[in-house]
Design an enzyme around this catalytic site. Structure first.
Site, PDB file in Angstrom:
ATOM      1  N   GLY A   1      20.071 -15.938  -6.027  1.00 60.97           N
ATOM      2  CA  GLY A   1      20.305 -16.403  -7.392  1.00 60.97           C
ATOM      3  C   GLY A   1      19.121 -17.175  -7.928  1.00 60.97           C
ATOM      4  N   GLY A   2      18.926 -17.089  -9.249  1.00 59.32           N
ATOM      5  CA  GLY A   2      17.874 -17.855  -9.898  1.00 59.32           C
ATOM      6  C   GLY A   2      16.990 -17.022 -10.793  1.00 59.32           C
TER       7      GLY A   2
ATOM      8  CG  HIS B   1      20.232 -21.653  -7.444  1.00 56.86           C
ATOM      9  ND1 HIS B   1      20.692 -21.123  -8.618  1.00 56.86           N
ATOM     10  CD2 HIS B   1      19.129 -22.379  -7.768  1.00 56.86           C
ATOM     11  CE1 HIS B   1      19.919 -21.515  -9.619  1.00 56.86           C
ATOM     12  NE2 HIS B   1      18.968 -22.285  -9.127  1.00 56.86           N
TER      13      HIS B   1
ATOM     14  CB  CYS C   1      27.482 -28.931  -7.647  1.00 49.95           C
ATOM     15  SG  CYS C   1      27.620 -29.775  -9.248  1.00 49.95           S
TER      16      CYS C   1
ATOM     17  N   GLY D   1      23.948 -16.392 -13.398  1.00 50.22           N
ATOM     18  CA  GLY D   1      24.537 -17.542 -14.077  1.00 50.22           C
ATOM     19  C   GLY D   1      24.017 -17.688 -15.488  1.00 50.22           C
TER      20      GLY D   1
ATOM     21  CD  GLN E   1      31.714 -23.173  -6.868  1.00 49.12           C
ATOM     22  OE1 GLN E   1      31.644 -23.855  -7.876  1.00 49.12           O
ATOM     23  NE2 GLN E   1      30.682 -22.475  -6.398  1.00 49.12           N
TER      24      GLN E   1
ATOM     25  CG  LEU F   1      28.709 -19.743 -15.013  1.00 48.39           C
ATOM     26  CD1 LEU F   1      28.618 -18.663 -16.090  1.00 48.39           C
ATOM     27  CD2 LEU F   1      27.332 -20.310 -14.696  1.00 48.39           C
ATOM     28  CB  THR F   2      31.017 -26.491 -15.203  1.00 46.69           C
ATOM     29  OG1 THR F   2      29.686 -26.620 -15.693  1.00 46.69           O
ATOM     30  CG2 THR F   2      31.028 -26.725 -13.708  1.00 46.69           C
TER      31      THR F   2
END
Length: 676
Positions: free
Chosen positions: A510-511, A469, A398, A534, A363, A310-311
């Site tokens: 994911g999601g 995702h 991304c 996330g 990553q 996660l940014t």
């Protein structure tokens, strides 16, 4: 549930909806969290509240209001806050400064203490309450005769408590916890706990520090990368293009590969210099012998929980918090391959790992073999042998414009041949360290292609794990994740593996995972080995406990505040306990609260499970305190960034006048662009 609340609103019990109003808390644009507005320009909200506490009803937004309130506050800047008078760190730790009078920091300890603010009193868990003032006994008794340099021996220093020593010495804002003053001379002596230092030498020492020699070699483009050079020559010989570009996905200009032939040290000499080992033919031959697929380290991840990279908010303190709550696999924030190759200090800080992270990866983002392969070789050589990284993940998902337009991130989904060359080269450069990839279903709606890429990745490219995702790049967060398509992709991979007689690799989906129910339902219905979490972890980090224990946790407001305090403790241990470290911790704590306020306590809901995309009505907590007081559960749900700063002050002391916090989402900036 009352019919006064529109569809898509969290089913909060009527007695907790604020003044029984249909008004909702500001809707957050999750695309803005990734740094951009939606791909197709569709607005995320069409209503605005006249009162965030629900007293004024709702009305339609004008076009100008939509534009003003949607998206992110761009260009946020967070300057470091320093002491009024900065003390030399060597003097602060009782050492001699070799620069003497030429040092740019003061050596006058008395003057430094005269200007230094009082100690911050860091609370213990037993001092946390769910009624005002929430932190019991935090008010320091003021003594008009006491100077600002007075120590507070009632405080605790997170660094000293954890490791038996504080690396900031006299600069620590919790100095009273590990210092004593001579009653006669007034001199301050720093304390150390030798027994604890010995006990925590490994468990409390962060990993993956890069040395100055490595940075120097990278900056001068003399870092040897024999595996990369050999691989790029193979690509040139077979394709005539070391970047493996495909005509339809040729995005961005080419870059010349780093010339390692000019390095004054051969790979063997470099290894010998760093390790002290003698030269051997085995060492000399190793870089040219690619590891067979069967020799790659296997990732046994079935049944394990995975915190997504996660940014901004996926920093070491947050990952450490999630590990304490049950996360098994963690991954650092996305780093740019080009920045690693140019020795960016900020990029290398992203790979720092806490010893509690039992399975940790890095990553990388990039758009061609000539940057991603050498970056992988550098990271593998610097951190792989020391056990600093367990896998390297390639970002192929991304969606933000800044990344996509360079041909990186989800743009690689439209360039599978180039992606294959990238991950194959990285796999060779990393030796036994596995390469993993994180994908989206495709770039544009109606053009999913993950089902074509994933079988090739699993059987041809040497991938150790695939994460999918369930959205396209174009969808961003505007639609629910497509778990049915994730199942189709899993089936396609398993069929190809069976046809070729290969062992199955882990596949994570994911999601929209927001509960134990979501997690285990998706695992059982799709065949994935686990779910990468996330947004769900950002809003409720304790989701990993729920997953581990197969239950929904009606966590109390007091327990949530304890976790916030734990994050602050981890932040101080990582960023430092001096003035700069305290306010860096404050900034990232406020970033975390910008997601956590969105949690609606499940005890307030009429039915479960909670849904991540449901909008919460303006609600009050379960501990009603009267019209003049706000209970803790209500405070923790505040969308006002000024309240997040107030919560940070419970653990980190008053925010300096020069410090400000600009929320990422415009909808949280009530009244002012920044608060502090």
């Amino acid at each position: 549930m009352s019919t006064t609340l529109p569809p898509g609103t969290a089913p909060v019990k009527q007695q907790y909806v604020f003044l029984l109003s249909s008004a909702a808390l500001p809707l957050v644009d999750d695309d803005a969290a990734e740094g951009s507005t939606s791909h197709n320009g569709a607005p995320r909200a069409d209503v605005v509240d006249t009162d965030t506490r629900g007293t004024g009803g709702r009305k339609k937004w004008t076009k100008a209001q939509k534009k003003e309130k949607r998206g992110a506050n761009k260009g946020r800047k967070f300057g470091k806050v320093h002491d009024q008078l900065e003390l030399c760190w060597r003097i602060a730790n009782g050492k001699v400064c070799e620069h003497g009078d030429e040092c740019r920091f003061t050596h006058d300890v008395a003057a430094y203490f005269a200007a230094k603010p009082r100690d911050i009193r860091f609370p213990s868990i037993t001092n946390i309450s769910d009624v005002p003032p929430f932190i019991v006994g935090m008010d320091v008794e003021e003594d008009s005769s006491a100077s600002c340099e007075s120590l507070d021996h009632h405080t605790t220093c997170p660094s000293f408590t954890e490791s038996g020593i504080c690396r900031l010495g006299l600069k620590c804002r919790f100095l009273g916890a590990h210092a004593k003053r001579d009653v006669v001379t007034g001199a301050i002596t720093l304390l150390e706990d030798e027994e604890k230092r010995a006990q925590t030498a490994l468990s409390a020492t962060e990993l993956n520090f890069v040395n100055a020699e490595t940075l120097k070699l990278l900056r001068s483009k003399k870092y040897p990368r024999p595996i990369t050079d050999s691989y790029l020559k193979e690509l040139e010989a077979t394709k005539g293009d070391s970047n493996g570009q495909e005509q339809h996905a040729d995005v961005g200009g080419d870059e010349a590969p780093i010339d390692a032939s000019k390095s004054p040290l051969s790979p063997t000499e470099l290894v010998a210099k760093r390790t002290g080992a003698s030269d051997s033919s085995a060492q000399a031959d190793t870089p040219d012998v690619p590891l067979r697929l069967q020799e790659k380290r296997k990732l046994n991840w079935s049944g394990k929980s995975y915190l997504a990279p996660l940014t901004t908010v996926g920093n070491l303190p947050f990952r450490r918090l999630c590990v304490t709550l049950g996360a098994d696999i963690t991954c650092g924030e996305m780093g740019l391959a080009t920045s690693f190759l140019t020795a960016s200090a900020s990029e290398f800080s992203l790979v720092r790992r806490h010893p509690s992270e039992s399975m940790f990866g890095i990553q990388l983002a990039g758009n061609k073999p000539s940057t991603l392969v050498p970056a992988a070789e550098v990271l593998g050589r610097e951190f792989g042998d020391a056990g600093g990284i367990d896998f390297v993940d390639v970002n192929c998902g991304c969606p933000i414009d800044l990344v996509f337009k360079t041909g990186s991130g989800s743009a690689l989904l439209d360039a599978p041949a180039k992606l294959g060359k990238i991950v194959s080269g990285m796999s060779r450069a990393l030796g036994e360290i596995p390469v993993t990839i994180k994908l989206r279903t495709g770039v544009k709606d109606g053009r999913n292609n993950a089902h074509k890429i994933m079988p090739r990745a699993a059987t041809e490219w040497g991938i150790g794990c695939i994460t999918l995702h369930g959205r396209t790049r174009q969808q961003r967060y505007t639609k629910l994740a497509d778990w049915e398509y994730i199942k189709q992709c899993v089936d396609a991979v398993r069929a190809r593996e069976a046809d070729e007689g290969l062992s199955p690799i882990p596949i994570f989906g994911g999601g929209d995972c927001f509960s134990s129910h979501d997690y285990w339902t998706n695992v059982s219905s799709t065949g994935v080995d686990g779910v990468m979490i996330g947004r769900g972890a950002l809003i409720k980090p304790w989701i990993f406990t729920e997953v581990k224990e197969h239950r929904e946790w009606d966590i109390s407001s007091r327990e949530r505040l304890q976790l916030i305090g734990k994050f602050a403790e981890f932040g101080l241990s990582h960023f430092g306990t001096d003035t700069t470290g305290v306010n860096t911790t404050r900034r990232f704590l406020c970033e975390a609260l910008s997601f956590q306020y969105r949690y609606v306590p499940i005890g307030l809901l009429e039915h479960l499970p909670a849904k991540i995309n449901d909008r919460a009505p303006a609600f009050k907590g379960r501990d009603e305190l009267g019209m003049y007081f706000v209970d803790l559960e209500t405070l923790l749900a505040s969308p006002n960034s000024q309240d997040w700063v107030k919560i940070s002050e419970m653990f980190l002391g008053p925010a300096p006048e020069s410090w400000s916090f600009t929320p990422k989402h415009k909808s949280n900036a009530h009244g002012e662009e920044s608060q502090g």
